[in-house]
Scaffold this active site. Structure first.
Site, PDB file in Angstrom:
ATOM      1  N   CYS A  52       0.871  -1.185   0.000  1.00  0.00           N
ATOM      2  CA  CYS A  52       0.000   0.000   0.000  1.00  0.00           C
ATOM      3  C   CYS A  52       0.908   1.236   0.000  1.00  0.00           C
ATOM      4  CB  CYS A  52      -0.852  -0.011   1.266  1.00  0.00           C
ATOM      5  SG  CYS A  52       0.181   0.057   2.744  1.00  0.00           S
ATOM      6  N   CYS A  67       2.498   5.977   8.762  1.00  0.00           N
ATOM      7  CA  CYS A  67       1.631   6.193   7.597  1.00  0.00           C
ATOM      8  C   CYS A  67       0.741   7.404   7.854  1.00  0.00           C
ATOM      9  CB  CYS A  67       0.780   4.948   7.368  1.00  0.00           C
ATOM     10  SG  CYS A  67      -0.422   5.225   6.053  1.00  0.00           S
ATOM     11  N   HIS A  79      -0.694  -4.555  19.539  1.00  0.00           N
ATOM     12  CA  HIS A  79      -0.221  -4.258  18.180  1.00  0.00           C
ATOM     13  C   HIS A  79       0.419  -2.870  18.201  1.00  0.00           C
ATOM     14  CE1 HIS A  79      -0.230  -3.129  13.946  1.00  0.00           C
ATOM     15  NE2 HIS A  79      -0.238  -4.426  13.685  1.00  0.00           N
ATOM     16  N   GLU A  92       0.476  -0.402  16.263  1.00  0.00           N
ATOM     17  CA  GLU A  92      -0.378   0.734  15.883  1.00  0.00           C
ATOM     18  C   GLU A  92      -1.304   1.118  17.044  1.00  0.00           C
ATOM     19  OE1 GLU A  92      -2.701   0.468  12.216  1.00  0.00           O
ATOM     20  OE2 GLU A  92      -3.997   2.040  13.003  1.00  0.00           O
ATOM     21  N   CYS A 111      -8.296   1.781   6.721  1.00  0.00           N
ATOM     22  CA  CYS A 111      -7.777   2.529   5.567  1.00  0.00           C
ATOM     23  C   CYS A 111      -8.247   1.918   4.241  1.00  0.00           C
ATOM     24  CB  CYS A 111      -6.250   2.575   5.621  1.00  0.00           C
ATOM     25  SG  CYS A 111      -5.495   1.016   5.190  1.00  0.00           S
ATOM     26  N   SER A 142       1.524  -9.478  10.797  1.00  0.00           N
ATOM     27  CA  SER A 142       0.876  -8.439  10.006  1.00  0.00           C
ATOM     28  C   SER A 142      -0.638  -8.526  10.214  1.00  0.00           C
ATOM     29  CB  SER A 142       1.224  -8.644   8.522  1.00  0.00           C
ATOM     30  OG  SER A 142       0.284  -7.981   7.715  1.00  0.00           O
ATOM     31  N   ASN A 199      -3.176  -6.797   8.913  1.00  0.00           N
ATOM     32  CA  ASN A 199      -4.059  -6.800   7.742  1.00  0.00           C
ATOM     33  C   ASN A 199      -3.972  -8.127   6.981  1.00  0.00           C
ATOM     34  OD1 ASN A 199      -2.658  -6.245   4.930  1.00  0.00           O
ATOM     35  ND2 ASN A 199      -1.442  -5.214   6.488  1.00  0.00           N
TER      36      ASN A 199
HETATM   37  S1  SF4 Z   1      -2.764   2.518   7.323  1.00  0.00           S
HETATM   38 FE1  SF4 Z   1      -3.301   1.417   5.454  1.00  0.00          FE
HETATM   39  S2  SF4 Z   1      -2.200   2.573   3.846  1.00  0.00           S
HETATM   40 FE2  SF4 Z   1      -1.256   3.085   5.807  1.00  0.00          FE
HETATM   41  S3  SF4 Z   1       0.437   1.616   6.074  1.00  0.00           S
HETATM   42 FE3  SF4 Z   1      -1.332   0.779   7.152  1.00  0.00          FE
HETATM   43  S4  SF4 Z   1      -2.269  -0.579   5.613  1.00  0.00           S
HETATM   44 FE4  SF4 Z   1      -0.928   0.824   4.502  1.00  0.00          FE
END
Ligand code: SF4
Length: 316
Positions: free
Chosen positions: A17, A101, A129, A131, A200, A228, A230
């Site tokens: 991405c 990001c 995680h 994030e 996203c 990961s 996603n």
């Molecule tokens: S938020 Fe979405 S676009 Fe940004 S790094 Fe993560 S997966 Fe990729």
């Protein structure tokens, strides 16, 4: 020897991405600008192949800032970091570049804005995680409440049910998150949130493309890393959308050929941090054993691109 026929549905969009692409470029450009070693706090993106390639160029991966010397540049990963991390780097007068990001930074800004308006924050995300840790770390310890499931919504203890807002991790399952948001709205009708959620475009598009191929496939392989978020969601989405065998593989050597015995149709996709070279490696492994016909199933076009920070665009 006659190879058995296999139709291979290749999902699109898949793989890298814009946020991952930018984060990798940031490390490469930092090494070019400042020379090796350049320190990177946490895996820049969750993919061993990417991390190993950058290590070969001169990146040194660490988990915490205190493992970095003061006199070398440090880069923060695409997942984002708690506010305390850049603050500590600034205090030590380090050169640092934030590869968070922009779509994660947007969530950080949202969380801060709600807190400034006096709202208590709830984050929908996965505990531990990076994030989630980074987004919760935008506000002081204990200020953001984490919910991972619909069940958590029933028990979460809030200060004032009338003064609440929520944000989400960007890489969640779209369908699970709809249910969690519905539970939040049902229990706290005044809760403020983003229009839909903060998931996203890349996560949404990759999940949609898996849903499109899953009903036609005897098996689906998702190229991606076990850490990961996603990629793991893509495996779940593939299974729920009707494919009996949906599995994560990091590379071709992970394919369990015995489990795939007798298949006629195969689906392949990849998480947002998996490079195309690994997807091609997996397809080539199928070509070795089967007479493969590739059918591209494209459910969306992507043309998102994020600029690298200005400091890397200027001469050293
Ligand atoms: S938020 Fe979405 S676009 Fe940004 S790094 Fe993560 S997966 Fe990729």
């Amino acid at each position: 020897m006659n190879k058995p026929p296999l139709t291979l549905y290749l999902a699109a969009p898949r793989g890298f991405c814009a946020g991952v692409d930018r984060a990798i470029k940031i490390v490469e450009m930092a090494i070019e600008k400042w020379g090796a070693p350049v320190y990177v706090r946490h895996e820049i993106v969750h993919n061993k192949f990417v991390v190993d390639s950058l290590r070969d160029l001169g990146a040194v991966f660490v988990e915490e800032l205190d493992e970095c010397p003061d006199d070398r540049p440090v880069i923060f990963s695409a997942h984002g970091v708690p506010k305390a991390v850049p603050a500590a780097a600034a205090k030590r007068e380090m050169i640092y570049v934030d590869a968070t990001c922009p779509l994660v930074s947007k969530v950080h800004i949202e969380a801060q804005r709600h807190a400034d308006n006096g709202l208590q924050m709830i984050m929908i995300g996965h505990a531990g995680h990076p994030e989630t840790v980074g987004t919760m770390g935008q506000l002081p310890d204990g200020e953001v409440l984490l919910v991972e499931t619909v069940e958590d919504v029933a028990t979460v203890q809030v200060r004032d049910p009338e003064q609440l807002a929520f944000v989400t991790q960007t890489t969640l399952s779209v369908d699970d998150t709809i249910d969690i948001v519905a539970a939040l709205n049902a229990r706290f009708p005044k809760i403020v949130g983003p229009h839909k959620e903060d998931i996203c475009y890349a996560t949404t598009n990759r999940q949609e493309s898996v849903k499109a191929i899953a009903p036609k496939c005897d098996a689906i392989l998702v190229v991606g890393a076990p850490n990961s978020s996603n990629s793991k969601r893509l495996v779940e989405v593939g299974a729920r959308a009707g494919c009996a065998y949906s599995q994560l593989v990091q590379r071709a050597t992970d394919i369990d050929w015995r489990a795939l015995d007798g298949i006629k149709t195969m689906g392949i996709t990849a998480g947002a941090s998996a490079p195309e070279v690994l997807i091609n490696e997996v397809i080539d492994a199928f070509r070795d054993k089967y007479d493969v016909t590739v059918e591209l199933v494209e459910t969306a076009k992507e043309n998102v691109e994020f600029k690298v920070p200005r400091v890397l665009r200027e001469p050293a």
